[in-house]
Scaffold this active site. Structure first.
Site: not given
Ligand code: NOJ
Length: 751
Positions: A262, A295-297, A299
């Site tokens: 995401s 989930s992206d870093y 985020s």
């Protein structure tokens, strides 16, 4: 005799016991899972796991970002079962780190669940391939898949199980730095590339240790960032989301992608890492995806900054209930999540569901059976001769010949004196491009070296850097002009550095950096024939070059074999075949500019101010989508649409003859576009629906055939359902999105 038999029996017993001991030791826990189905194994494990362990599986830490104390802390967490995955092991010692961590996780943690190790293997690992945007210009899916399988073989031999790729965001704005990682602006093309990359990374069997788990990112619509600024707001209607931004994700899921990421962005007010509509309603309920979402870093924590969550607990709750399964680097959120489950604010069922999905992929990836990586493997895999050959092949096919007046190219290898000028001519680092995996500049073949090798020994090659990529100094100009004057021809290697595109590297100007523009003009003023080789991570607005320079080869950021590929093309050992997958604007003011736009009520017309156009520049692009030249020419004839009237649901066959009318063998990308003339919602002026890449010898002719199904003509209607409506359609088959033979057909409703 009896004693002998007895001692043999005893020996056999000892061997069996030892084997049992060893095998129990190898996969010490979890035991007794062997014969069960994956789903049963998951349930068995889940029943034993504490809430700390479950949330541990949902936790991903970056290994590289820490000090030794921090690493100690992470090792302790692995031993307690409080981490499910790491990303970014240390280059050079990845396997050692992986095996140590894996041993701790499988042998010391309560449930013995193996870790999964991830890395951004975007366009190769040590064998760095051209950036994905360049690769899409090959329009060659098998080769794109092969590049991914090479990357998988190298990265897996170095200790990784999982790549955060392919990035399948549609990119219509070249200011956005991450356009470099995309497959361009077209949903159809990006979809077939998404599927090819998933096939390449994951192979036929995810448990094969030479494969990587793929991750489709950034789910979703991240490429719609307003003004091309990274991480920016995306205002996307449900229809545009479904028709433009989601298809590559759906194609990747259908191809079996095991994970998705995401994104950082919001979609019309809802950040994607807390967006239940895309993460659950669409991904799980509609598409039946059974892998997991990371989930992206950070985020998830950033849901607070978005103004979507109050605090870490709220952020974690929103992410988990929306459908995020694993959280990349948002430790505080996960701690809060634990508390919320314990106090009953978040149902343990939500957590169980996430853990189920993660374990499912760990089982499918064979991590329970093969938790370790052979430390001696990578040496024979990384940068192998075969891998480098594939990288050269991909680089050659990715490059696009933008201009070639009077057939200036290809060059003769016996040219008397050739000048090679420019900041990218003897440059290794910048040819790697953004997100270059474990790539090292030392592995890159420069243009200078490759050209020297191509030229006959008696030919002179003069070299001058001329200037830097972005600095202001013009000190090197004199030397550059001097060698240009001494030469028969000049090759100018100019463009962007690897740092000028990629994450966090958006640009507001799309020109060549000022100092390089000046250099090009100076060299042009010598009156020598000039060939520009352009390196970049995005489309650039190069109107001056187009008007003044007779030959332009777009090399993108071509990876470790970039220099060889450039030389192969410049000297005619390879006839260029790349075609643009993203529109080149004349100026940044035209952005976003893409071929599959809508018609509007007032489509642009020359000399008619009150139409959709500009008063100060043409509305047309500098180079359109699908465009690219060859050293030969192709003629398109005999377009046949059969039948040209069909009942809804029937397929249509389209055929065309393509002939090589030049003197050299070449490859052509035959492209098919359609337009649905009238529908219940407006349709784009053109939409790519198919392509074939064919090879033709001089004078050879081939019949190319396409089948169009009703499903391919469907769109998102007013009820947000994909339907195909009866009516009139136009069709074009040709060499790019502007030219081609035109036909039509009609779809009538069933009786
Ligand atoms: C942030 C980037 O947006 C994403 O693409 C990448 O995979 C992660 N960082 C991990 O490096």
């Amino acid at each position: 005799m009896k004693i002998r038999t007895l001692s043999i029996l005893l020996l056999i017993c000892v061997i069996i016991l030892c084997a049992a001991y060893v095998s129990a030791g190898a996969g010490q826990r979890p035991q007794g899972l062997k014969k069960l189905s994956i789903e049963d194994k998951i349930e068995k494990l889940l029943r034993k796991m504490t809430i700390e362990e479950k949330i541990g599986q949902m936790t991903q830490y970056s290994w590289r970002s820490g000090s030794e104390d921090y690493h100690k802390h992470l090792r302790r967490l692995a031993g307690e079962g409080k981490v499910g995955s790491f990303l970014n092991l240390t280059p050079g010692i990845c396997v050692k780190e992986r095996n140590e961590l894996q041993k701790i996780a499988t042998e010391q943690s309560p449930s013995g669940i193996p870790l999964i190790f991830g890395f951004d293997v975007i366009h190769g690992y040590r064998t760095v391939f051209p950036i994905p945007l360049a690769q899409s210009c090959m329009w060659d899916l098998d080769l794109a898949a092969k590049a991914a399988s090479v990357a998988a073989a190298e990265a897996s031999s170095d200790g990784y199980d999982w790549t955060f790729a392919p990035m399948v965001d549609i990119a219509r704005d070249p200011r956005w730095g991450r356009i470099a990682e995309s497959f361009g602006e077209d949903p159809y093309l990006a979809s077939v590339f998404a599927a090819a990359k998933v096939r390449g990374f994951q192979g036929r069997n995810l448990a094969d240790p030479r494969t990587l788990v793929a991750c489709l990112k950034h789910y979703a619509a991240y490429g719609a960032a307003e003004a091309g600024k990274d991480y920016n707001t995306c205002e996307v209607s449900e229809r545009t989301l479904r028709e433009v931004y989601l298809p590559p994700f759906k194609a990747g899921v259908d191809a079996g992608a095991a994970t998705l990421m995401s994104g950082f962005n919001e979609i019309s007010g809802i950040p994607t890492s807390g967006n239940r509509h895309i993460l659950t309603d669409i991904l799980r309920d509609e598409w039946k995806f059974d892998g997991f979402v990371v989930s992206d870093y950070n985020s998830v924590a950033q849901l607070i900054t978005h103004g979507f969550a109050e605090d870490y607990g709220d952020a974690a709750q929103k992410a988990a209930t929306a459908g995020v399964d694993m959280v990349m680097e948002s430790e505080k959120c996960l701690k809060e999540l634990q508390r919320l489950v314990k106090t009953g604010k978040v149902s343990e069922k939500v957590i169980d569901q996430a853990v189920r999905r993660i374990l499912r992929i760990k089982f499918r990836a064979g991590l329970f059976d093969h938790p370790y990586v052979d430390p001696n493997l990578s040496e024979s895999v990384i940068l192998s001769k075969e891998h480098l050959q594939t990288a050269r092949e991909v680089a050659k096919k990715s490059m696009v010949l933008l201009k070639n007046d009077s057939s200036l190219l290809p060059l003769r290898k016996d040219i008397k004196t050739l000048a090679l000028i420019g900041p990218l001519a003897d440059n290794q680092k910048d040819l790697l491009g953004t997100w270059a995996g474990a790539g090292r500049s030392g592995d890159v073949v420069t243009v200078r070296k490759a050209i020297r090798e191509k030229l006959l020994p008696q030919s002179r090659l003069l070299y001058a850097k001329g200037c830097g990529i972005q600095d202001d100094s013009t000190e090197g100009f004199n030397e550059a002009v001097k060698i240009a004057n001494q030469s028969d021809m000049v090759i100018l290697a100019v463009g962007e550095s690897e740092k000028m595109s990629g994450e966090g590297h958006s640009r507001a100007y799309l020109d060549l950096p000022e100092v390089q523009k000046k250099l090009v003009k100076k060299i042009h003023a010598t009156g020598k024939p000039v060939i520009v080789v352009l390196f970049s991570g995005r489309p650039l607005s190069i109107s001056w070059l187009k008007e003044n320079i007779p030959a332009i080869l777009l090399a993108w950021h071509p990876g470790v074999q970039g220099g060889n590929a450039v030389a192969d093309i410049l000297f005619g050992d390879y006839n260029p075949s790349g075609k643009l997958t993203t529109t080149f604007p004349r100026t940044v003011g035209q952005v976003p500019i893409y071929y599959n736009h809508k018609n509007t009520g007032r489509p642009p017309r020359e000399k008619d101010r009150y139409t959709s156009r500009y008063i100060d520049i043409s509305w047309t692009p500098l180079f359109p989508f699908g465009y690219g030249l060859s050293y030969t020419t192709f003629e398109y004839k005999n377009l046949k649409v059969n039948p040209n009237k069909i009942v809804l649901g029937q397929p249509i066959t389209v055929t065309i003859d393509v002939q090589n009318t030049g003197e050299r063998a070449g490859e052509e990308v035959v492209q098919l576009y359609i337009r649905d003339l009238v529908a219940s919602v407006t349709r784009p002026v053109k939409e790519l629906k198919g392509f074939r890449k064919i090879s033709l010898k001089p004078k050879q002719k081939k019949k190319v055939s396409f089948t169009i199904t009703s499903e391919q003509l469907s769109f998102c209607n007013q009820e947000m359902k994909f339907v195909t409506e009866p009516g009139d359609f136009k069709i074009w088959v040709g060499p790019d999105s502007v030219r081609g033979l035109q036909g039509d057909f009609k779809i009538v409703p069933p009786k």
